[in-house]
Write a protein that holds these residues in place. Sequence first.
Motif, PDB file in Angstrom:
ATOM      1  N   TRP A  21      48.385  10.808 -13.669  1.00  0.00           N
ATOM      2  CA  TRP A  21      47.876  10.298 -14.998  1.00  0.00           C
ATOM      3  C   TRP A  21      48.151  11.233 -16.188  1.00  0.00           C
ATOM      4  O   TRP A  21      48.980  11.532 -16.415  1.00  0.00           O
ATOM      5  CB  TRP A  21      46.018  11.640 -14.434  1.00  0.00           C
ATOM      6  N   ASP A  24      50.019  14.522 -17.682  1.00  0.00           N
ATOM      7  CA  ASP A  24      49.142  15.272 -15.906  1.00  0.00           C
ATOM      8  C   ASP A  24      50.728  15.268 -15.389  1.00  0.00           C
ATOM      9  O   ASP A  24      51.445  14.635 -16.056  1.00  0.00           O
ATOM     10  CB  ASP A  24      48.693  14.405 -14.581  1.00  0.00           C
ATOM     11  N   HIS A  51      45.275  16.028  -8.371  1.00  0.00           N
ATOM     12  CA  HIS A  51      44.974  14.452  -9.279  1.00  0.00           C
ATOM     13  C   HIS A  51      45.739  13.537  -8.645  1.00  0.00           C
ATOM     14  O   HIS A  51      45.665  12.487  -9.057  1.00  0.00           O
ATOM     15  CB  HIS A  51      43.904  14.745  -9.741  1.00  0.00           C
ATOM     16  N   HIS A  61      36.392  21.275 -10.674  1.00  0.00           N
ATOM     17  CA  HIS A  61      37.366  20.093 -11.500  1.00  0.00           C
ATOM     18  C   HIS A  61      36.589  20.110 -12.790  1.00  0.00           C
ATOM     19  O   HIS A  61      36.836  19.492 -13.414  1.00  0.00           O
ATOM     20  CB  HIS A  61      37.865  18.765 -11.428  1.00  0.00           C
ATOM     21  N   SER A 149      40.071   7.185 -11.000  1.00  0.00           N
ATOM     22  CA  SER A 149      38.707   8.583 -11.531  1.00  0.00           C
ATOM     23  C   SER A 149      37.858   7.644 -11.023  1.00  0.00           C
ATOM     24  O   SER A 149      37.204   6.642 -11.133  1.00  0.00           O
ATOM     25  CB  SER A 149      38.831   8.775 -13.155  1.00  0.00           C
TER      26      SER A 149
HETATM   27  N1  LIG Z   1      39.314  13.077 -13.706  1.00  0.00           N
HETATM   28  C1  LIG Z   1      40.507  12.760 -13.216  1.00  0.00           C
HETATM   29  C2  LIG Z   1      41.951  13.159 -14.146  1.00  0.00           C
HETATM   30  C3  LIG Z   1      42.020  13.919 -15.333  1.00  0.00           C
HETATM   31  O1  LIG Z   1      40.776  13.219 -16.161  1.00  0.00           O
HETATM   32  C4  LIG Z   1      42.196  14.609 -15.895  1.00  0.00           C
HETATM   33  C5  LIG Z   1      43.762  14.739 -14.980  1.00  0.00           C
HETATM   34  C6  LIG Z   1      45.154  15.330 -15.519  1.00  0.00           C
HETATM   35  C7  LIG Z   1      44.746  15.662 -16.684  1.00  0.00           C
HETATM   36  C8  LIG Z   1      44.088  15.273 -17.351  1.00  0.00           C
HETATM   37  C9  LIG Z   1      42.897  14.615 -16.656  1.00  0.00           C
HETATM   38  N2  LIG Z   1      41.632  14.346 -17.605  1.00  0.00           N
HETATM   39  C10 LIG Z   1      41.478  14.616 -19.577  1.00  0.00           C
HETATM   40  O2  LIG Z   1      40.473  14.568 -19.644  1.00  0.00           O
HETATM   41  C11 LIG Z   1      40.503  12.472 -11.825  1.00  0.00           C
HETATM   42  O3  LIG Z   1      39.440  13.483 -11.653  1.00  0.00           O
HETATM   43  O4  LIG Z   1      40.763  12.461 -11.002  1.00  0.00           O
END
Ligand SMILES: N[C@@H](CC(=O)c1ccccc1NC=O)C(=O)O
Length: 223
Positions: A21, A24, A51, A61, A149
């Motif tokens: 992501w 990330d 994730h 989360h 996602s």
């Molecule tokens: N919602 C995504 C991941 C996500 O939103 C996310 C993952 C890592 C760093 C930042 C993220 N979102 C930031 O708004 C998930 O659930 O995998």
Amino acid sequence: MSLQTAVQDISRALTPGHPNWPGDAPFSVTPAARIETGDSVNTGVLSTSTHTGTHVDAPWHYSDGGSRLESVPLEVYVGPCLVLDVRGHNPVGPEVLDGLEGLPERLLLYTGQPAHWENFPEDFAALTPDFVRRAAGLGVRLVGTDCPSVDPLTSKTLEGHAAFWETGMYILEGLNLSATAPGHYGLVCLPMPLVGVDGAPARAVLLPQDQPVQQDQPGRERT
Ligand SMILES: N[C@@H](CC(=O)c1ccccc1NC=O)C(=O)O
Ligand SMILES: [Zn+2]
Ligand SMILES: [Zn+2]
């Protein structure tokens, strides 16, 4: 009859360079001990976001009041499921559930994502809150998607995730359903047993539904 149960792997293979992501932590397995350089064994050091690839989201989360992974019952992730082909619906709305009744508690959505992500898929099919509420109303407890996602990449408000929180349903993301025929299966999805976390990579497989229990039959030799 074969004594072997057909197991269909619907997990995304985590190869070196698996895209993460945006922003990330990257996924990597770094070599540590190596037999060829004199160590007794080969080992690796795993570094990953919670994730990465096929993974579950614990409610923590997306809500500070939500459960961490160890408090989510494994029964959520193991049991009868239905794989639906929802290609052409972007975002995925409640219309994909029209006419469906007697749904199992687990629903997996194939939106058309390929088996392997060369680059992070930025334009994927999110789920609308109305889809999530309709699924909950039909008795679904877990929704799985082949997308990274349930909300669009750029969403800051995460309305899809919020609808899961509201309805008490659970989320499985990043599946590989590219080789799976739509229909009924048994899902076995086992997240890594990490404690205190917001999510975890998981191995997910499908078993044929109504697989007869393999029993030794009196008077017959086992082959
Ligand atoms: N919602 C995504 C991941 C996500 O939103 C996310 C993952 C890592 C760093 C930042 C993220 N979102 C930031 O708004 C998930 O659930 O995998
Ligand atoms: Zn996630
Ligand atoms: Zn998520």
